[in-house]
Design an enzyme around this catalytic site. Structure first.
Site, PDB file in Angstrom:
ATOM      1  N   GLY A   1       0.818  -1.217   0.000  1.00  0.00           N
ATOM      2  CA  GLY A   1       0.000   0.000   0.000  1.00  0.00           C
ATOM      3  C   GLY A   1       0.846   1.258   0.000  1.00  0.00           C
ATOM      4  O   GLY A   1       0.509   2.254  -0.657  1.00  0.00           O
ATOM      5  N   ASP A   2       1.961   1.226   0.728  1.00  0.00           N
ATOM      6  CA  ASP A   2       2.874   2.371   0.744  1.00  0.00           C
ATOM      7  C   ASP A   2       3.466   2.591  -0.646  1.00  0.00           C
ATOM      8  O   ASP A   2       3.629   3.732  -1.100  1.00  0.00           O
ATOM      9  CB  ASP A   2       4.006   2.135   1.748  1.00  0.00           C
ATOM     10  CG  ASP A   2       3.492   1.729   3.116  1.00  0.00           C
ATOM     11  OD1 ASP A   2       2.414   2.216   3.511  1.00  0.00           O
ATOM     12  OD2 ASP A   2       4.156   0.921   3.781  1.00  0.00           O
TER      13      ASP A   2
END
Length: 304
Positions: free
Chosen positions: A248-249
């Site tokens: 997600g980062d």
């Protein structure tokens, strides 16, 4: 310039054990360590994608120095604030299934917060500020919202990637981008979101409340972008998932790397999905070559 803030960084210590046996001595077949924390992951992927950025946040002790030195050796600019106590070490045990043990981290004082606020006040118009990850329980739940308020008169684009009350409190300040996954979106509205259509319905509510762009990641089901430009769906590329940490980062970093150059929201969404998927298919974070190869295969469909 893109600035990332990580309130509670960590050294992620990864141990690979072939057949973990609880209560007995186990020997790892491999181990490695690297700086962790959502903002730090975003800084690392931005650096991989050759996008200048500066990592801000709080570090302490010998573990904090390790993180600072590691990032600087990669060529990432840092301006961390030193606090009392040691930066935490999180253990990631890989043995068939992946098990994580996350430590709490040091306390942040009012003096430490003021030092961060002073840094935020130096940001300029057109800068990007990424507020990522959970904050220590001793801090106010609206700390991200308080930071946003200091940026609102400067045309600074604020990206927020956190959960629960901390995320909800930021919506009124019109964040440029938020990125809940479908589980986190479910928690916000206290419903069970199981498909793309439901994700779109509740993302539109966040758009109405003030968020400018919402990306909801749904793992192998791809991601949806709900923005002022419309609603889009991006298919996840096919591959073997080897790593759930940092995907997600990486999506946020891929989006920002492209957007900071092109200001093209849709193409940035494509790059975000490619970066997130490339990390999921890797043992650590993605490589630039892997992202560039996957971008070609990402199909974006306009839904509305």
């Amino acid at each position: 310039m893109i600035y990332t803030v990580t309130f509670n960084p960590a050294i992620d210590y990864v141990l690979e054990v072939e057949d973990f046996n609880l209560g007995n001595v186990n020997r790892s077949k491999d181990s490695y360590k690297y700086p962790g924390g959502k903002g730090i992951n975003i800084s690392r992927v931005l650096n991989i994608l050759e996008t200048d950025n500066q990592a801000l946040g709080f570090i302490g002790g010998f573990t904090g120095e390790y993180i600072n030195n590691y990032l600087r050796e990669l060529g990432i600019q840092t301006d961390f604030i030193s606090v009392e106590g040691d930066t935490r070490i999180n253990v990631k045990l890989k043995s068939g299934k992946e098990t994580e043990i996350n430590a709490p981290g040091p306390n942040i004082s009012e003096r430490d917060l003021e030092a961060l606020f002073n840094q935020i006040d130096q940001l300029k118009s057109k800068d990007f500020l990424v507020l990522a990850g959970n904050v220590q329980k001793t801090l106010p739940r609206d700390i991200y919202s308080r930071i946003q308020a200091r940026c609102m008169d400067k045309d600074i684009k604020v990206v927020v990637d956190t959960t629960g009350e901390a995320l909800i409190s930021t919506i009124k300040n019109k964040p440029f981008l938020i990125k809940p996954n479908h589980h986190e979106l479910s928690q916000i509205f206290d419903v069970e979101i199981e498909d793309r259509e439901q994700a779109i319905i509740y993302s539109k509510k966040l758009l109405e409340l003030g968020a400018q762009n919402i990306i909801v990641s749904m793992g192998g089901e791809g991601a949806v972008l709900v923005s002022q430009e419309g609603i889009y769906y991006g298919e996840a590329p096919k591959g073997i998932v080897r790593n759930s940490v940092g995907a997600g980062d990486s999506l946020i970093a891929g989006f920002l790397a492209k957007y900071s150059q092109s200001k093209d929201t849709i193409e940035s969404f494509r790059w975000g999905i490619a970066a997130g998927s490339a990390t999921a298919f890797s043992m650590d974070l993605c490589s630039k070559e892997e992202v560039e190869n996957l971008v070609k295969s990402i199909n974006i469909k306009k839904i509305n």
